[in-house]
Design an enzyme around this catalytic site. Structure first.
Site, PDB file in Angstrom:
ATOM      1  N   GLY A 187       0.822  -1.206   0.000  1.00 29.02           N
ATOM      2  CA  GLY A 187       0.000   0.000   0.000  1.00 29.02           C
ATOM      3  C   GLY A 187       0.855   1.254   0.000  1.00 29.02           C
ATOM      4  O   GLY A 187       1.737   1.415   0.844  1.00 29.02           O
ATOM      5  N   GLY A 198      -0.409   4.391   0.273  1.00 29.60           N
ATOM      6  CA  GLY A 198      -1.229   5.506   0.752  1.00 29.60           C
ATOM      7  C   GLY A 198      -0.366   6.349   1.678  1.00 29.60           C
ATOM      8  O   GLY A 198       0.870   6.333   1.594  1.00 29.60           O
ATOM      9  N   VAL A 235      -2.311  -7.583  -3.587  1.00 33.10           N
ATOM     10  CA  VAL A 235      -1.859  -8.534  -2.563  1.00 33.10           C
ATOM     11  C   VAL A 235      -3.060  -9.352  -2.105  1.00 33.10           C
ATOM     12  O   VAL A 235      -4.131  -8.810  -1.830  1.00 33.10           O
ATOM     13  CB  VAL A 235      -1.202  -7.787  -1.378  1.00 33.10           C
ATOM     14  CG1 VAL A 235      -0.953  -8.735  -0.214  1.00 33.10           C
ATOM     15  CG2 VAL A 235       0.098  -7.146  -1.832  1.00 33.10           C
ATOM     16  N   GLU A 258     -18.526  17.466   3.634  1.00 35.73           N
ATOM     17  CA  GLU A 258     -17.863  18.205   2.545  1.00 35.73           C
ATOM     18  C   GLU A 258     -18.550  17.937   1.207  1.00 35.73           C
ATOM     19  O   GLU A 258     -18.671  18.834   0.377  1.00 35.73           O
ATOM     20  CB  GLU A 258     -16.356  17.934   2.505  1.00 35.73           C
ATOM     21  CG  GLU A 258     -15.944  16.528   2.147  1.00 35.73           C
ATOM     22  CD  GLU A 258     -14.488  16.218   2.472  1.00 35.73           C
ATOM     23  OE1 GLU A 258     -13.807  17.034   3.121  1.00 35.73           O
ATOM     24  OE2 GLU A 258     -14.029  15.124   2.082  1.00 35.73           O
TER      25      GLU A 258
HETATM   26  C1  FAD Z   1     -13.020  10.901   0.996  1.00 35.96           C
HETATM   27  C2  FAD Z   1     -12.012  10.911   2.101  1.00 35.96           C
HETATM   28  C3  FAD Z   1     -11.663  12.113   2.701  1.00 35.96           C
HETATM   29  C4  FAD Z   1     -10.740  12.147   3.714  1.00 35.96           C
HETATM   30  N1  FAD Z   1     -10.413  13.345   4.274  1.00 35.96           N
HETATM   31  C5  FAD Z   1      -9.465  13.404   5.211  1.00 35.96           C
HETATM   32  C6  FAD Z   1      -9.036  14.657   5.736  1.00 35.96           C
HETATM   33  O1  FAD Z   1      -9.539  15.735   5.339  1.00 35.96           O
HETATM   34  N2  FAD Z   1      -8.055  14.668   6.669  1.00 35.96           N
HETATM   35  C7  FAD Z   1      -7.478  13.507   7.111  1.00 35.96           C
HETATM   36  O2  FAD Z   1      -6.582  13.555   7.931  1.00 35.96           O
HETATM   37  N3  FAD Z   1      -7.869  12.306   6.665  1.00 35.96           N
HETATM   38  C8  FAD Z   1      -8.836  12.224   5.710  1.00 35.96           C
HETATM   39  N4  FAD Z   1      -9.225  11.006   5.218  1.00 35.96           N
HETATM   40  C9  FAD Z   1      -8.652   9.787   5.804  1.00 35.96           C
HETATM   41  C10 FAD Z   1      -7.282   9.490   5.233  1.00 35.96           C
HETATM   42  O3  FAD Z   1      -7.285   9.625   3.840  1.00 35.96           O
HETATM   43  C11 FAD Z   1      -6.872   8.105   5.658  1.00 35.96           C
HETATM   44  O4  FAD Z   1      -6.824   8.060   7.062  1.00 35.96           O
HETATM   45  C12 FAD Z   1      -5.516   7.716   5.086  1.00 35.96           C
HETATM   46  O5  FAD Z   1      -5.571   7.689   3.689  1.00 35.96           O
HETATM   47  C13 FAD Z   1      -5.064   6.368   5.610  1.00 35.96           C
HETATM   48  O6  FAD Z   1      -3.829   6.064   5.055  1.00 35.96           O
HETATM   49  P1  FAD Z   1      -3.414   4.542   4.818  1.00 35.96           P
HETATM   50  O7  FAD Z   1      -2.006   4.572   4.312  1.00 35.96           O
HETATM   51  O8  FAD Z   1      -3.717   3.737   5.999  1.00 35.96           O
HETATM   52  O9  FAD Z   1      -4.397   4.013   3.681  1.00 35.96           O
HETATM   53  P2  FAD Z   1      -4.718   4.593   2.234  1.00 35.96           P
HETATM   54  O10 FAD Z   1      -4.269   5.993   2.088  1.00 35.96           O
HETATM   55  O11 FAD Z   1      -6.142   4.266   2.011  1.00 35.96           O
HETATM   56  O12 FAD Z   1      -3.816   3.690   1.283  1.00 35.96           O
HETATM   57  C14 FAD Z   1      -4.006   2.320   1.129  1.00 35.96           C
HETATM   58  C15 FAD Z   1      -3.257   1.878  -0.125  1.00 35.96           C
HETATM   59  O13 FAD Z   1      -3.248   0.452  -0.152  1.00 35.96           O
HETATM   60  C16 FAD Z   1      -3.556   0.003  -1.454  1.00 35.96           C
HETATM   61  N5  FAD Z   1      -4.151  -1.330  -1.322  1.00 35.96           N
HETATM   62  C17 FAD Z   1      -5.264  -1.656  -0.636  1.00 35.96           C
HETATM   63  N6  FAD Z   1      -5.493  -2.967  -0.725  1.00 35.96           N
HETATM   64  C18 FAD Z   1      -4.496  -3.491  -1.481  1.00 35.96           C
HETATM   65  C19 FAD Z   1      -4.186  -4.798  -1.950  1.00 35.96           C
HETATM   66  N7  FAD Z   1      -4.937  -5.856  -1.621  1.00 35.96           N
HETATM   67  N8  FAD Z   1      -3.103  -4.969  -2.730  1.00 35.96           N
HETATM   68  C20 FAD Z   1      -2.326  -3.916  -3.078  1.00 35.96           C
HETATM   69  N9  FAD Z   1      -2.572  -2.654  -2.667  1.00 35.96           N
HETATM   70  C21 FAD Z   1      -3.641  -2.454  -1.871  1.00 35.96           C
HETATM   71  C22 FAD Z   1      -4.501   1.052  -1.985  1.00 35.96           C
HETATM   72  O14 FAD Z   1      -4.532   1.056  -3.416  1.00 35.96           O
HETATM   73  C23 FAD Z   1      -3.935   2.340  -1.390  1.00 35.96           C
HETATM   74  O15 FAD Z   1      -2.994   2.941  -2.257  1.00 35.96           O
HETATM   75  C24 FAD Z   1     -10.161  10.942   4.183  1.00 35.96           C
HETATM   76  C25 FAD Z   1     -10.503   9.721   3.606  1.00 35.96           C
HETATM   77  C26 FAD Z   1     -11.418   9.708   2.567  1.00 35.96           C
HETATM   78  C27 FAD Z   1     -11.796   8.395   1.922  1.00 35.96           C
END
Ligand code: FAD
Length: 447
Positions: A15, A17, A83, A174
């Site tokens: 991931g 993200g 994955v 939003e």
């Molecule tokens: C619409 C929206 C608005 C938001 N607004 C805010 C905000 O204003 N402020 C704030 O602080 N937070 C906000 N958030 C929350 C924030 O975006 C998340 O907390 C953050 O993205 C979490 O990061 P992460 O790395 O855990 O996961 P993510 O950023 O979701 O990344 C996960 C990654 O894993 C990959 N992945 C998933 N499953 C698999 C798999 N099986 N195989 C390979 N790759 C995979 C995905 O493609 C992705 O790239 C918002 C979320 C959303 C959906």
């Protein structure tokens, strides 16, 4: 610890993200090989997805190709792959095509939507999580006005121009606020047979207040700001069913060509695939150093991890938590390699901000609570600052400034299908434009 290579340990990051990307960026200068696996080729800046869904920004302005981020880092391999699971004993990540061996594993696969056991609602009420979903929402929103115009021109009775957003958390608020801006300002002068400003934006929240993660005064302020923008806020309204073109709240049926879902999230299935204890939302109950029980070489970060702060409160699923956790596990690996003991993770809460719409937002910095224009400006600058890539920061800033002063939204493209669930059944058969209606086309506005 068994190493995959005699020289450098291999870190596999699942991931890219906020969590995975920050872990990788903090590790690139270390003597490790890094493999980033993501099923998308891009990192998505999710906090600005609603701008893509509401035609304010284009996808490329809020996303960055992962490969491009690590262009200059020879020790980083980027793999576009899904994955599927893990074999923790053999220390491999299972993907569709191959098994990837690791010395350290960082799982940062984030969360997805939860429809509370009603997965059949998903095609009827898309949620906002990916670029694809944002484009689908944009398509539905813009198409509704087009279909309504076409229908009005055919002489048929006007369709209810209702947009329902389910869920009064940050995303729902939003979306609702910005939809109101589109309907009441952006499109208001562009249609000839319908009046877009008669659109109703209805925000349904099951609990007693919107933005429940914020203090009560800020929830109240958010509700007031939403109402001023023209949103109908209905709290205590639990959705009981969704059908094509309508939503039910108990006995009340709300006709709505567009229903958007912003009500629940569930962790990625990869949390359960690790085979360790998870919470009810499927988030992995991690150790204080963010590793999983019995496997100090496996870390889980971001939305997929569940960890309590010193007051016993579970850390929220927000970007700063994921960013700090990603950086922390990179440091933990660094300390391992240097033979130093691990530390425990502590979240530094710098405050929370939620945008509501044009010049409307709420912000909570400890005891300081701000609402309105100043909160909105803070939101705007903080989000631009954290966007990936200098080009994107400049572009987004210009777009925002432009649309603030002109009420224009530049990305109003309808791509793909031109049907809406629930709309076709409401269409009159073989609509015919009469000569009177033809005369009306250039000037008149019905409704
Ligand atoms: C619409 C929206 C608005 C938001 N607004 C805010 C905000 O204003 N402020 C704030 O602080 N937070 C906000 N958030 C929350 C924030 O975006 C998340 O907390 C953050 O993205 C979490 O990061 P992460 O790395 O855990 O996961 P993510 O950023 O979701 O990344 C996960 C990654 O894993 C990959 N992945 C998933 N499953 C698999 C798999 N099986 N195989 C390979 N790759 C995979 C995905 O493609 C992705 O790239 C918002 C979320 C959303 C959906």
């Amino acid at each position: 610890m068994a190493m995959t290579s005699k020289t450098k340990p291999r870190v596999v990051i699942v991931g890219a993200g906020f969590g995975g990307l920050n872990a990788a960026r903090s590790l690139v200068k270390e003597p490790v090989q890094i493999i980033i696996v993501d099923r998308k080729n891009h990192h998505t800046f999710q906090p600005l997805l609603y701008q893509v869904a509401t035609a304010g920004l284009s996808p490329g302005e809020i996303a960055a190709p992962i490969r491009g981020v690590f262009r200059g880092d020879d020790n980083v391999v980027v793999l576009l792959e899904e994955v599927e699971g893990f074999d923790l004993e053999r220390r491999v990540v299972r993907t569709r095509e191959q098994d990837l061996a690791y010395d350290y594993l960082i799982v940062a696969a984030g969360a997805t939507h939860a429809y509370f056991g009603h997965d059949e609602w998903e095609p009827l009420a898309p949620g906002l999580k990916t670029i694809e979903a944002a484009l689908e929402i944009r398509r539905r929103v813009l198409l509704t006005f087009e279909l309504a115009e076409r229908r009005a021109l055919s002489g048929a009775s006007e369709e209810a121009l209702n947009f329902v957003v389910v869920g009064g958390g940050a995303t729902g608020v939003e979306l609702a606020g910005t939809l109101a801006e589109i309907a009441h300002h952006v499109l208001a002068k562009e249609f000839r047979s319908i009046d877009p400003s008669r659109a109703r934006i209805i925000l349904l929240e099951g609990g007693p207040r919107v933005l429940p993660a914020y203090t009560e005064d800020l929830s109240r302020s958010a509700e007031d700001q939403l109402r001023r923008l023209g949103v109908e806020v209905r709290t205590g309204s639990l959705v009981t069913s969704i059908e094509p073109g309508a939503v039910r709240v108990g006995e009340t049926r709300i006709v709505a060509p567009v229903v958007l879902w912003a009500a629940g999230v569930a962790a990625s299935f990869l949390g359960k695939a690790l085979g360790v204890p998870c919470d009810r939302a499927g988030r992995v109950l991690v150790q204080p150093d963010l590793s999983i029980p019995g496997h100090p070489e496996v870390f889980v970060v971001g939305d997929l991890a569940s960890l309590k702060d010193e007051h016993g409160k579970v850390l929220p699923g927000v970007a700063p938590v994921a960013i700090q956790e990603g950086k922390f596990v990179a440091k933990a690996i660094r300390r391992d390699l240097a033979g130093q003991p691990r530390e425990s993770f502590h979240y530094w809460d710098k405050g929370s901000l939620a945008t509501i719409g044009r010049a409307a937002a709420v912000a909570q910095f400890g005891k300081i609570h701000i609402s309105g224009f100043v909160a909105w400006l803070s939101w705007l600058f903080i989000h631009i600052f954290f966007l990936i890539g200098f080009r994107n920061r400049i572009l987004v800033f210009i777009q925002w400034a432009w649309s603030y002063f002109t009420y224009e939204r530049g990305a109003r493209l309808i791509t793909g299908d031109t049907t809406l669930p629930g709309w076709s059944g409401m269409q009159p058969e073989k609509p015919e434009v009469t000569s009177r209606q033809k005369e009306k086309i250039p000037t008149a506005r019905a409704g």
